[in-house]
Design a protein around this motif. Structure first.
Motif, short mmCIF file in Angstrom:
data_model
loop_
_atom_site.label_atom_id
_atom_site.label_comp_id
_atom_site.label_asym_id
_atom_site.label_seq_id
_atom_site.Cartn_x
_atom_site.Cartn_y
_atom_site.Cartn_z
N PRO A 117 -16.67 1.58 -58.20
CA PRO A 117 -16.60 0.62 -57.11
C PRO A 117 -15.64 1.06 -56.00
CG PRO A 117 -15.30 -0.13 -58.96
CD PRO A 117 -16.02 1.09 -59.43
N ASP A 136 -18.89 -7.48 -52.40
CA ASP A 136 -18.36 -6.12 -52.42
C ASP A 136 -19.18 -5.17 -51.54
OD1 ASP A 136 -16.40 -6.81 -54.45
OD2 ASP A 136 -18.07 -6.84 -55.86
N LEU A 137 -20.47 -5.41 -51.50
CA LEU A 137 -21.39 -4.55 -50.73
C LEU A 137 -22.31 -5.42 -49.89
CD1 LEU A 137 -22.53 -1.91 -53.39
CD2 LEU A 137 -21.47 -1.37 -51.19
N LEU A 188 -23.60 3.47 -58.86
CA LEU A 188 -22.78 2.89 -59.91
C LEU A 188 -21.90 3.96 -60.57
CD1 LEU A 188 -25.30 0.44 -61.64
CD2 LEU A 188 -23.23 -0.20 -60.39
N PHE A 248 -19.57 -4.38 -57.46
CA PHE A 248 -20.76 -4.03 -56.68
C PHE A 248 -21.56 -5.27 -56.29
CE2 PHE A 248 -19.71 -0.33 -59.20
CZ PHE A 248 -19.86 0.73 -58.31
N LEU A 259 -27.40 -3.30 -58.49
CA LEU A 259 -25.97 -3.27 -58.19
C LEU A 259 -25.30 -4.62 -58.37
CD1 LEU A 259 -26.02 -1.11 -54.92
CD2 LEU A 259 -25.20 -0.39 -57.17
#
Length: 349
Positions: free
Chosen positions: A246, A278-279, A242, A273, A267
């Motif tokens: 991002p 996003d991930l 974090l 995040f 996250l």
């Protein structure tokens, strides 16, 4: 050298001899004898033909009783809190029960001293044999186990000098499966997390992931080492991620499911995040918690029950023929895709 097919020349043929003669993996022979519904009729017939031709005789409790040997075996696992080891125990117990053998299970709870005491306890109890799912420590790597003569088989760890027979999973292939899954989804800025990196399984999973990423020209892989593979380690690492802001990564390969869960918990609530928007995140082990978390975790599943069954069969061979060659059976993992990488697509499967 590790192999899943090796012929042995001795008076009493072993399951490994049957596997080599039939041209199948040892696990297939084990399934033919213990879970025939898992093999095709054609394969079952080939294995049974090899058994008949070689004159293979299945170990049973009467042979041990005739030899004045205990009908109990010990199973030492690293962590019963990880359902993977529970699956190993289930597979081993299934085989031994069919042979009239009892399985005594002890948990080392990720404590090296406790693992040694558990081994000594079984040695003193004069069990017929021991299946050890060990911690990756200097003790197991040096192979100076506190055992005198008790037949022992390793599971989830390969004996460096082949002093012990064993059953392992192809960890490099597992790491590659996770990486290729993310790459196939279009993720290119990947991060591998896990540790300590001196642990053989973590190192091999990272090696497999690295090799897969190198095959894609515009992809990259960074690594962040953790001090362990528990949920708390994932949470701690998530705070570090974090702080980077991002966009640095769009995919994370976690070396364990619990680690992935800790990452997701910390996250995902933060803009930039979100998982998997996003991930995209993958784990490893197919821990039962992985499918039950708020965001079910894509994972690389190890065939725990099959590993336990194969280890039990190897131990029966070792008890019946103590001087038999020490074989390491290699099984293959597979990927289970869930919401942590697929999002709502997973819900429609």
């Amino acid at each position: 050298m590790a192999t899943d097919r090796r012929a042995h020349s001795r008076s009493q043929p072993s399951m490994a001899d049957v596997a080599a003669h039939a041209g199948v993996a040892l696990g297939t022979v084990s399934n033919t004898l213990n879970s025939p519904q898992k093999v095709t009729e054609r394969t079952r017939r080939r294995v049974l033909a090899s058994i008949a031709e070689l004159g293979f005789v299945r170990n049973d409790a009467a042979r041990f009783l005739a030899a004045g040997t205990s009908t109990a075996v010990g199973l030492v696992v690293a962590d019963l809190g990880n359902s993977f080891f529970v699956d190993i125990a289930r597979g081993a117990e299934k085989v031994m029960r069919r042979q009239g053998m009892n399985v005594l299970i002890v948990n080392s709870d990720i404590d090296p001293d406790r693992e040694v005491r558990n081994l000594q306890l079984f040695e003193q109890a004069r069990v017929a044999g021991i299946i050890l799912a060990p911690l990756d420590t200097a003790l197991i790597r040096s192979e100076r186990l506190p055992l005198q003569s008790t037949p022992t088989v390793l599971v989830n760890f390969e004996s460096p000098s082949h002093a012990y027979a064993g059953v392992v999973v192809n960890e490099r292939h597992g790491g590659a499966l996770a990486a290729r899954h993310l790459l196939d989804l279009g993720r290119r800025r990947l991060l591998f997390v896990g540790g300590p990196l001196f642990l053989g399984a973590v190192k091999d999973r990272y090696g497999g992931a690295s090799a897969a990423v190198r095959e894609v020209p515009d992809a990259s892989l960074e690594v962040l080492e953790t001090r362990g593979l528990q949920i708390r380690h994932g949470r701690q690492l998530a705070e570090e991620i974090l702080s980077m802001g991002p966009g640095r990564y769009d995919g994370i390969i976690a070396a364990a499911d619990l680690l992935a869960i800790g990452l997701i918990e910390t996250l995902s609530p933060t803009e930039g995040f979100r998982v998997p928007q996003d991930l995209a995140i993958t784990g490893y082990d197919n821990n039962h918690f992985a499918s039950e978390s708020a965001i079910p975790v894509t994972t690389v599943s190890q065939p725990g029950e099959e590993m336990g069954s194969a280890a039990a069969d190897l131990l029966l061979d070792r008890i019946a023929a103590p001087e038999s060659p020490r074989e390491t059976v290699i099984l293959e993992p597979h990927l289970i895709a869930r919401r942590s990488s697929l999002g709502d697509i997973w819900l429609r499967d």
